[in-house]
Design a protein around this motif. Structure first.
Motif, PDB file in Angstrom:
ATOM      1  N   ARG A 233      43.649  39.331  43.213  1.00 26.30           N
ATOM      2  CA  ARG A 233      44.618  38.251  42.976  1.00 26.30           C
ATOM      3  C   ARG A 233      45.048  38.160  41.506  1.00 26.30           C
ATOM      4  O   ARG A 233      45.018  37.095  40.899  1.00 26.30           O
ATOM      5  CB  ARG A 233      44.043  36.915  43.468  1.00 26.30           C
ATOM      6  CG  ARG A 233      43.890  36.839  44.982  1.00 26.30           C
ATOM      7  CD  ARG A 233      42.965  35.718  45.386  1.00 26.30           C
ATOM      8  NE  ARG A 233      41.584  36.071  45.099  1.00 26.30           N
ATOM      9  CZ  ARG A 233      40.575  35.209  45.073  1.00 26.30           C
ATOM     10  NH1 ARG A 233      40.793  33.933  45.304  1.00 26.30           N
ATOM     11  NH2 ARG A 233      39.343  35.615  44.822  1.00 26.30           N
ATOM     12  N   ASN A 235      47.888  37.881  39.389  1.00 36.12           N
ATOM     13  CA  ASN A 235      49.281  37.504  39.645  1.00 36.12           C
ATOM     14  C   ASN A 235      50.101  37.295  38.385  1.00 36.12           C
ATOM     15  O   ASN A 235      51.194  36.752  38.437  1.00 36.12           O
ATOM     16  CB  ASN A 235      49.312  36.203  40.464  1.00 36.12           C
ATOM     17  CG  ASN A 235      48.717  36.388  41.843  1.00 36.12           C
ATOM     18  OD1 ASN A 235      48.784  37.466  42.412  1.00 36.12           O
ATOM     19  ND2 ASN A 235      48.117  35.345  42.380  1.00 36.12           N
ATOM     20  N   SER A 258      47.620  40.792  45.275  1.00 31.97           N
ATOM     21  CA  SER A 258      48.094  40.589  43.905  1.00 31.97           C
ATOM     22  C   SER A 258      49.606  40.735  43.857  1.00 31.97           C
ATOM     23  O   SER A 258      50.170  41.654  44.445  1.00 31.97           O
ATOM     24  CB  SER A 258      47.455  41.623  42.975  1.00 31.97           C
ATOM     25  OG  SER A 258      46.049  41.467  42.947  1.00 31.97           O
ATOM     26  N   GLN A 259      50.264  39.844  43.133  1.00 31.49           N
ATOM     27  CA  GLN A 259      51.704  39.941  42.964  1.00 31.49           C
ATOM     28  C   GLN A 259      51.979  41.024  41.937  1.00 31.49           C
ATOM     29  O   GLN A 259      51.420  41.000  40.853  1.00 31.49           O
ATOM     30  CB  GLN A 259      52.275  38.620  42.463  1.00 31.49           C
ATOM     31  CG  GLN A 259      52.108  37.490  43.446  1.00 31.49           C
ATOM     32  CD  GLN A 259      53.021  36.307  43.106  1.00 31.49           C
ATOM     33  OE1 GLN A 259      53.960  36.428  42.337  1.00 31.49           O
ATOM     34  NE2 GLN A 259      52.738  35.167  43.703  1.00 31.49           N
TER      35      GLN A 259
END
Ligand code: CA
Length: 748
Positions: A233, A235, A258-259
Motif C-alpha cells: 500500500r 500510495n 499500491s497506487q
C-alpha cells in the motif's frame, strides 16, 4: 580487596591478549552520543559499537571507518528493536565493510536531507557496507511539502536488506540510489527482503517509494539488484518505483494494493522479471511501463489493476525523436513476454503519443502473454502506429476484443481462473503452461521481509471504532468532551439541545460528533472557527445544526478549518445530514477551509442543507504554487441543498503541469444550488470552480438563479463528465477547453 585483584590480573590479561590475539577486537556498549563519538574515533576491523537500549533523542551518528571483509565493523542495538532513535536525528556512514543493524528511527525527522546516508561527505562514501534489520517509521518532517530522503545509497557494493520503512508522510523518496558521482555508478548494490509499508497519498510529486538514479544521470548504469521486497500500500504518487538509470534488475518483488507503477523512466537494459503486482481492483493500481531502449519485462504476474493511461498494467510509451536523455527515449527492442495479466483494465502501446512524442516503439516484441479479464473487455489501446512491435503467441479470453491491427498475435481461450492453494487468482495450468509461466505463488511472503522484530499490521483508526460518550448541553461541554476523548470515540449530543463554544475546539484524532435522528442539536461558537482539525485529526459530523449567529463580527470566519500549521498526516472530513445557517455576521464566512500544507484523503458532504452563507462552503484552493500540489484526493457532494451562498459551493485548485498524481477526484450528484455564487465581492464568479481536477463527475443536479459552473481542464487527459443537469436562470458552463463530456444539459 576486589579492586586489588583486578589491578593484579589486568596486565596479565592484556599481555595474554596481545600475544594470542594481536588483532583483538572489542565490543563497546555506549550509553550516549558522547560515548559513541569517543568510541568511533579509534575503530579497528572487527570492532563493535553497541548502542544501549532506550530512547536516543536528537542524535546524529557518524560512522567513518574501515573494516575488512573478514572483520567488518558493526554498529548495532543492544537488543534489536529496543534502541529507539527519535527527535532530530540521522545516521551517516562511510568507509568499508560496515554493518549497521537493529535500530529503530521513530517519530522524529532528519535535520539534514537524509535519515540514513551512505556517505559522510561528498568525498567520503560507503562501500561494501550493509544496513540490515532496521526500522524507519514515521520519521517525517512536520512540514509535508519539505523534501528529504529516508535512505540514500551512495558508493558501491552496498546492501540494504530486511529493513522496514513505513509511514513516510512528507515529500521525498523513501529509498533513493544516488548516482551523482562516478564513485556511485555501476554500484552493484543489493536491495532485498525489505518491507516498504504503507505510504499515504502525498498529493504532489516526490512521493516515490524507490528511485534509482535521476534524470541528470539518465545515461549512467547503476547495476542495482532489487529483489524479494514487499511493497504494501505505497500510495505516495504515480511512480512507486522510478527507474532512472541503466542495467538494474527487479526480480521477485511483490507490489500489493499500491497506487502507481514500476516505471522505467530513464536508462537502458533494465530487467523486470517474476514480480507480482496485485491491485485487488483498488483505484489507480498500475503495472509496468517501458520507456527507453532494451528493456525486458517477463514472467510477471499482474492482477486486478485498474490504472489507466500511463498507469495501465503493461505500457510501452512513444518517445521523442533524438530525445535528450532527460525527455523520452524511444522504446527500442522492448520485450514483454510470458506475463500473466488478470482482470486488469488497460494495456497501452504508443502511450503518450503527441506532437512531441512521435517516435513509435521499434524492433519490439509482445509475446506469449496470457491476458484474461472479466472487467474491461477492450483493454488494448493503440495510441499510434505499433507496427514496430511484433505480436505473437498471446492468449486472451473469448469475450475480449483485440484491435484488428494486432489481432493476428492473439489466440482466444476460455476465461478459466480460480483461487489457487496460495489464495491467488490463477488460470488453469493448461493455460499457464501454454505461456510457460510456471507455478503461481508469491516470490516472497510479507513475513519474510522487513525487520524481524517489528509489526507490519497497521490499521488506521476508523470513525466510530471507540466509545460512545453522551455530551450534556451547555457552554464548552463539547470542548471538554473532545479533550477527554480517545481516537475513534463518538460524542453524542442531545436532540434539540444547545451547545456553545467560547474557545477553539481542536480535533487531534479521529472523532465523530453526532446526534441521534430527531431534532438536531445546535452548535454555536464565539470564536472565528468552531472546530479545527489538527495534525492526526479527522472529523465526522452527523445530524447536527451549525449556526453562525454568535460568531464574532470579523471577516473570514469558518465552521471547520484545518490547522494553521502544516499537517503531515492526511485527514478526512465526513459530513452527513447537517444543517448550516446564518454564516453571515460578516463577509467571507466559510463552512470549511483547508489551509496550505494540509491534505485530505477524502471530504464528503451528504444529505445536508446549508443556507445563508457569506463565504463559500468548501475552500480547497490554497495550494497556489502551481507545482501540482492540491488539497483533497476525493471530494464527494451528494444529496445536498445549498441556498443563498455568496461564494462557491466548492473551489478546488490544482495548478501546474506536473503529472505525478492521480487526484483530485470529484463527484457531485443529486444536489440543488439556489442563488449560489453571486456575491458581489466573490472573485471566481462561479457556483463551483474546479481547476486541474483529474476526474470530475457532475450529475443529476439543478441550479437556480446561480452563477455558472466553471472548469479549468489541465494536465494530461482529465476525465470530465457532466450529465443530467438543469440550469435555470444560470449562465452556461464556462470552460477553458471543450475536452469534456456533456450529456443532457438543459438551460432554462
Ligand atoms: Ca514522480
Amino acid at each position: 580487596m576486589l579492586k586489588n585483584i583486578k589491578f593484579r590480573f589486568y596486565p596479565i590479561a592484556l599481555i595474554f591478549a596481545l600475544v594470542v590475539f594481536p588483532q583483538l577486537s572489542y565490543a563497546q556498549l555506549v550509553n550516549n552520543i558522547q560515548q559513541y563519538n569517543q568510541a568511533v574515533s579509534s575503530l579497528k576491523p572487527g570492532d563493535q559499537i553497541i548502542l544501549a537500549n532506550g530512547i536516543w533523542k536528537d542524535v546524529e551518528f557518524v560512522l567513518d571507518a574501515k573494516g575488512t571483509k573478514q572483520q567488518p565493523i558493526q554498529l548495532k542495538a543492544q537488543t534489536p528493536g529496543k534502541v529507539i532513535i527519535t527527535g532530530q536525528s540521522n545516521l551517516s556512514l562511510s568507509g568499508e565493510h560496515l554493518i549497521i543493524s537493529g535500530l529503530v528511527f521513530k517519530d522524529g525527522y532528519t535535520p539534514t536531507g537524509e535519515v540514513i546516508s551512505f556517505k559522510t561527505s561528498d568525498e567520503k562514501l560507503a562501500n561494501h557496507s550493509r544496513v540490515t534489520n532496521i526500522v524507519i517509521d514515521n520519521f517525517s518532517h512536520p512540514q509535508r511539502n519539505l523534501a528529504d530522503l529516508w535512505v540514500a545509497m551512495y558508493g558501491k557494493h552496498n546492501q540494504f536488506d530486511h529493513n522496514t520503512l513505513i509511514n513516510k508522510r512528507n515529500r521525498g523518496v523513501t529509498l533513493a540510489v544516488r548516482l551523482n558521482s562516478k564513485a556511485s555508478e555501476n554500484n552493484h548494490h543489493i536491495i532485498e527482503y525489505n518491507y516498504f509499508g504503507p505510504r499515504q497519498i502525498l498529493g504532489a510529486n516526490g512521493g516515490e517509494t524507490l528511485r534509482i538514479g535521476t534524470s541528470h544521470f539518465a545515461t549512467a548504469n547503476s547495476n542495482t539488484l532489487v529483489r524479494y521486497n514487499f511493497f504494501d500500500r505505497v500510495n505516495g504518487e504515480h511512480e512507486i518505483i522510478s527507474n532512472k538509470s541503466g542495467r538494474n534488475e527487479y526480480r521477485g518483488n511483490v507490489i500489493f494494493e499500491s497506487q502507481g507503477t514500476l516505471t522505467m523512466r530513464h536508462g537502458m537494459h533494465t530487467l523486470v522479471e517474476n514480480n507480482y503486482i496485485i491491485g485487488n481492483r483498488k483505484p489507480n493500481t498500475g503495472g509496468i511501463r517501458i520507456i527507453n531502449e532494451y528493456q525486458t519485462v517477463k514472467n510477471n504476474y499482474l492482477s486486478g489493476l485498474t490504472g489507466h493511461r500511463f498507469r495501465g498494467a503493461l505500457v510501452i510509451m512513444n518517445g521523442v525523436p533524438n530525445s535528450s536523455p532527460n525527455r523520452y527515449n524511444q522504446a527500442v527492442e522492448a520485450v514483454m513476454q510470458n506475463n500473466i495479466v488478470l482482470d486488469s483494465d488497460y494495456i497501452n502501446f504508443g502511450a503518450g503519443s503527441d506532437a512531441e512524442r512521435t517516435a513509435t516503439p521499434i524492433d519490439s516484441l509482445f509475446k506469449n502473454n496470457l491476458i484474461l479479464s472479466q472487467y474491461n473487455l477492450t483493454p488494448f489501446t493503440l495510441y499510434d502506429d505499433v507496427s514496430g512491435i511484433h505480436f505473437t503467441g498471446n492468449l486472451v479470453n473469448n469475450e475480449m476484443m483485440v484491435p484488428e491491427k494486432i489481432s493476428s498475435g492473439f489466440k482466444k481461450v476460455g476465461y478459466k481462473v480460480s483461487k489457487n492453494q496460495y489464495g491467488l487468482n490463477a488460470p488453469i495450468d493448461a493455460l499457464t503452461d501454454k505461456v510457460g509461466f510456471g507455478e503461481i505463488k508469491l516470490p516472497v511472503e510479507k513475513n519474510a521481509t522487513g525487520a524481524n522484530f517489528y509489526l507490519k499490521e497497521l490499521s488506521p483508526i476508523q470513525f466510530q471504532s471507540g466509545q460512545k460518550i453522551t455530551v450534556p448541553a451547555g457552554t464548552n461541554t463539547l470542548l471538554t468532551a473532545l479533550e477527554n476523548s480517545q481516537p475513534g470515540d463518538v460524542l453524542v449530543l442531545q436532540n434539540g439541545a444547545e451547545y456553545l463554544l467560547t474557545k477553539l475546539a481542536k480535533i487531534h484524532h479521529p472523532i465523530t460528533i453526532m446526534a441521534n435522528k430527531g431534532y438536531k442539536p445546535v452548535i454555536r461558537s464565539q470564536k472565528p472557527s468552531f472546530l479545527v482539525i489538527e495534525n492526526g485529526g479527522a472529523l465526522e459530523v452527523e445530524n447536527l445544526w451549525f449556526d453562525g449567529a454568535q460568531s464574532p463580527d470579523y471577516k473570514g470566519n469558518n465552521v471547520i478549518r484545518t490547522s494553521a500549521n502544516s499537517m503531515n498526516i492526511n485527514y478526512s472530513l465526513s459530513v452527513k445530514n447537517i444543517k448550516v445557517t446564518n454564516l453571515d455576521v460578516n463577509g467571507y464566512f466559510d463552512f470549511f477551509k483547508a489551509t496550505t500544507g494540509t491534505f485530505a484523503d477524502f471530504i464528503e458532504i451528504f444529505d445536508s442543507e446549508m443556507t445563508n452563507i457569506s463565504g463559500s462552503v468548501l475552500i480547497l484552493n490554497k495550494e497556489t504554487d502551481d507545482l501540482g500540489v492540491y488539497s483533497v484526493e476525493n471530494l464527494t457532494l451528494t444529496g445536498n441543498k445549498f441556498t443563498d451562498i455568496k461564494g462557491e459551493i466548492a473551489t478546488v485548485y490544482r495548478g501546474g503541469q506536473d503529472e505525478s498524481t492521480f487526484g483530485p477526484m470529484v463527484k457531485v450528484k443529486h444536489n440543488r444550488f439556489i442563488n449560489v455564487g453571486k456575491g458581489s465581492t466573490h472573485r471566481s464568479q462561479a457556483s463551483l470552480y474546479f481547476h486541474g481536477v483529474q476526474q470530475l463527475e457532475i450529475s443529476d443536479s439543478v441550479w437556480h438563479n446561480s452563477a455558472p459552473l466553471s472548469l479549468y481542464l489541465t494536465n494530461g487527459e482529465p476525465i470530465t463528465l457532466i450529465k443530467n443537469v438543469v440550469m435555470k436562470n444560470t449562465g452556461e458552463i464556462q470552460a477553458n477547453s471543450q475536452a469534456y463530456q456533456a450529456e443532457n444539459i438543459t438551460y432554462q
